[in-house]
Design an enzyme around this catalytic site. Structure first.
Site, PDB file in Angstrom:
ATOM      1  N   ASN A   1      -3.552   0.746  -0.783  1.00 36.64           N
ATOM      2  CA  ASN A   1      -3.081   0.345  -2.112  1.00 36.64           C
ATOM      3  C   ASN A   1      -3.495  -1.110  -2.321  1.00 36.64           C
ATOM      4  OD1 ASN A   1      -1.665  -0.362  -4.400  1.00 36.64           O
ATOM      5  ND2 ASN A   1       0.373  -0.218  -3.461  1.00 36.64           N
ATOM      6  N   TRP A   2      -4.538  -1.294  -3.131  1.00 32.65           N
ATOM      7  CA  TRP A   2      -5.036  -2.656  -3.339  1.00 32.65           C
ATOM      8  C   TRP A   2      -4.131  -3.459  -4.277  1.00 32.65           C
ATOM      9  CZ3 TRP A   2     -11.167  -2.630  -3.968  1.00 32.65           C
ATOM     10  CH2 TRP A   2     -11.735  -2.295  -2.730  1.00 32.65           C
ATOM     11  N   LYS A   3      -3.173  -2.809  -4.906  1.00 32.77           N
ATOM     12  CA  LYS A   3      -2.291  -3.481  -5.879  1.00 32.77           C
ATOM     13  C   LYS A   3      -3.164  -4.245  -6.897  1.00 32.77           C
ATOM     14  CE  LYS A   3       1.186  -3.786  -2.322  1.00 32.77           C
ATOM     15  NZ  LYS A   3       2.504  -4.271  -1.971  1.00 32.77           N
TER      16      LYS A   3
ATOM     17  N   GLU B   1       7.438  -1.459  -6.425  1.00 34.47           N
ATOM     18  CA  GLU B   1       7.118  -2.591  -7.306  1.00 34.47           C
ATOM     19  C   GLU B   1       7.171  -2.164  -8.770  1.00 34.47           C
ATOM     20  OE1 GLU B   1       3.470  -3.807  -5.404  1.00 34.47           O
ATOM     21  OE2 GLU B   1       4.629  -4.503  -3.671  1.00 34.47           O
TER      22      GLU B   1
ATOM     23  N   SER C   1       4.175  -2.815   5.720  1.00 34.03           N
ATOM     24  CA  SER C   1       3.710  -3.697   6.807  1.00 34.03           C
ATOM     25  C   SER C   1       3.014  -2.952   7.940  1.00 34.03           C
ATOM     26  CB  SER C   1       4.864  -4.552   7.341  1.00 34.03           C
ATOM     27  OG  SER C   1       5.333  -5.422   6.328  1.00 34.03           O
TER      28      SER C   1
ATOM     29  N   GLU D   1       8.624   4.253   1.865  1.00 30.60           N
ATOM     30  CA  GLU D   1       8.327   2.826   1.930  1.00 30.60           C
ATOM     31  C   GLU D   1       9.620   2.032   1.760  1.00 30.60           C
ATOM     32  OE1 GLU D   1       4.021   1.878   0.866  1.00 30.60           O
ATOM     33  OE2 GLU D   1       5.101   1.973  -1.017  1.00 30.60           O
TER      34      GLU D   1
ATOM     35  N   GLY E   1       5.175  -5.813   2.547  1.00 27.29           N
ATOM     36  CA  GLY E   1       4.639  -7.169   2.497  1.00 27.29           C
ATOM     37  C   GLY E   1       5.442  -8.185   3.292  1.00 27.29           C
TER      38      GLY E   1
ATOM     39  N   GLY F   1      -0.731  -1.501   2.137  1.00 30.48           N
ATOM     40  CA  GLY F   1      -0.991  -2.500   1.105  1.00 30.48           C
ATOM     41  C   GLY F   1      -1.940  -3.562   1.605  1.00 30.48           C
ATOM     42  N   GLY F   2      -1.383  -4.714   2.000  1.00 32.59           N
ATOM     43  CA  GLY F   2      -2.184  -5.881   2.378  1.00 32.59           C
ATOM     44  C   GLY F   2      -3.331  -5.586   3.334  1.00 32.59           C
TER      45      GLY F   2
ATOM     46  N   HIS G   1       5.978   3.624  -7.021  1.00 27.63           N
ATOM     47  CA  HIS G   1       5.987   2.523  -6.043  1.00 27.63           C
ATOM     48  C   HIS G   1       7.172   1.612  -6.352  1.00 27.63           C
ATOM     49  CE1 HIS G   1       4.797  -1.060  -3.844  1.00 27.63           C
ATOM     50  NE2 HIS G   1       3.968  -0.282  -3.157  1.00 27.63           N
TER      51      HIS G   1
HETATM   52  C1  PEP Z   1       2.692  -1.038  -0.320  1.00 28.75           C
HETATM   53  O1  PEP Z   1       2.926  -1.870  -1.175  1.00 28.75           O
HETATM   54  O2  PEP Z   1       2.523   0.157  -0.623  1.00 28.75           O
HETATM   55  C2  PEP Z   1       2.616  -1.488   1.067  1.00 28.75           C
HETATM   56  C3  PEP Z   1       2.794  -0.612   2.006  1.00 28.75           C
HETATM   57  O3  PEP Z   1       2.378  -2.834   1.267  1.00 28.75           O
HETATM   58  P1  PEP Z   1       2.167  -3.594   2.670  1.00 28.75           P
HETATM   59  O4  PEP Z   1       1.359  -2.693   3.559  1.00 28.75           O
HETATM   60  O5  PEP Z   1       1.439  -4.849   2.312  1.00 28.75           O
HETATM   61  O6  PEP Z   1       3.530  -3.826   3.238  1.00 28.75           O
END
Ligand code: PEP
Length: 247
Positions: free
Chosen positions: A11-13, A97, A210, A165, A171, A231-232, A95
């Protein structure tokens, strides 16, 4: 019992411009075969370009959200049909967010999920508790409630996945203990069985929050973990490949 094919989705957000496509190319050059399935979900602006760049590779392109209607007077929104037309095969929905930042409810996520299926997109439906809910011992109740409310009847017999999640793990560098992940995933599997029967055994239950190359093996090999939403660590090819190769 059907064992789901694992899915690792990035997920590049709201990150990435045309230059970032090179990272996706590096991932695609290393991903062979059909298990795990690998997807990258860039911002909507890059979906078409990315799907052209990855044509012929094993890496799928996904989106991060969609409107529930197929078209209409919804300024700024994008429908599932439009995402499919641009080359998306999957879409992340609900999600945290979007739930937190845009007030998306389970009912809206269910409508979007139905919209995604109508357009032929495979939904990745996200659920997860906040830190206060976990501390209050409400994690299982919150997550199972979200699963019940966010998956419409149209999901029966279709390809979809659920991503657990924990909001506090996204994050933050924090992750639940493996036993906590397994407890929630088992509860999600039981609800899917109850709602959609044995056919839903093929739906992977992803963990997200994470995930990094250093913790991926432990998490991905936990019971009922059918892949990861990343994500990241999906923004850099080496990190994302480290997670994919941990399976
Ligand atoms: C996400 O936002 O879907 C996610 C899993 O982020 P991260 O891996 O950066 O915690």
């Amino acid at each position: 019992m059907t064992v789901p094919t694992p899915l690792i989705a990035g997920n590049w957000k709201m990150h990435g411009t045309a230059a970032t496509i090179d990272e996706a190319r590096k991932v695609a050059a290393q991903v062979k075969g059909t298990s795990p399935r690998v997807a990258i979900c860039p911002p909507a602006t890059l979906i078409h370009q990315l799907s052209e760049a990855l044509k012929g590779s094993a890496v799928l392109v996904g989106a991060q959200d969609c409107h529930c209607e197929s078209a209409g007077a919804y300024t700024g929104d994008v429908s599932a049909e439009m995402l499919a037309d641009a080359g998306a095969k999957l879409v992340i929905l609900g999600h945290s967010e979007r739930r937190a930042g845009y007030g998306e409810t389970d009912a809206l996520v269910a409508k979007k999920t139905a919209g995604a299926l109508r357009a032929g997109l495979e939904p990745i439906v996200c659920v997860g508790e906040t830190i206060d809910q976990r501390k209050a011992g409400e994690a299982l109740a919150v997550v199972t409630g979200q699963v019940r409310g966010s998956l419409p009847p149209e999901v029966a017999g279709q390809a979809f996945s659920v991503a657990y999640e924990p909001v506090w793990a996204i994050g933050s560098g924090l992750t639940p203990a493996v036993a906590e992940i397994e407890e929630v995933h088992a509860a999600i599997r039981a609800i899917l069985r109850e709602l959609f029967g044995a056919a839903s055994d093929s739906a992977p239950i992803l963990y997200g929050g994470s995930v990094k190359p250093s913790n991926a093996a432990e998490i991905l090999h936990a019971a009922e973990v059918g892949g990861a939403l990343v994500g990241g660590a999906s923004l850099k090819a080496d990190d994302f490949l480290g997670i994919i190769n941990a399976l």
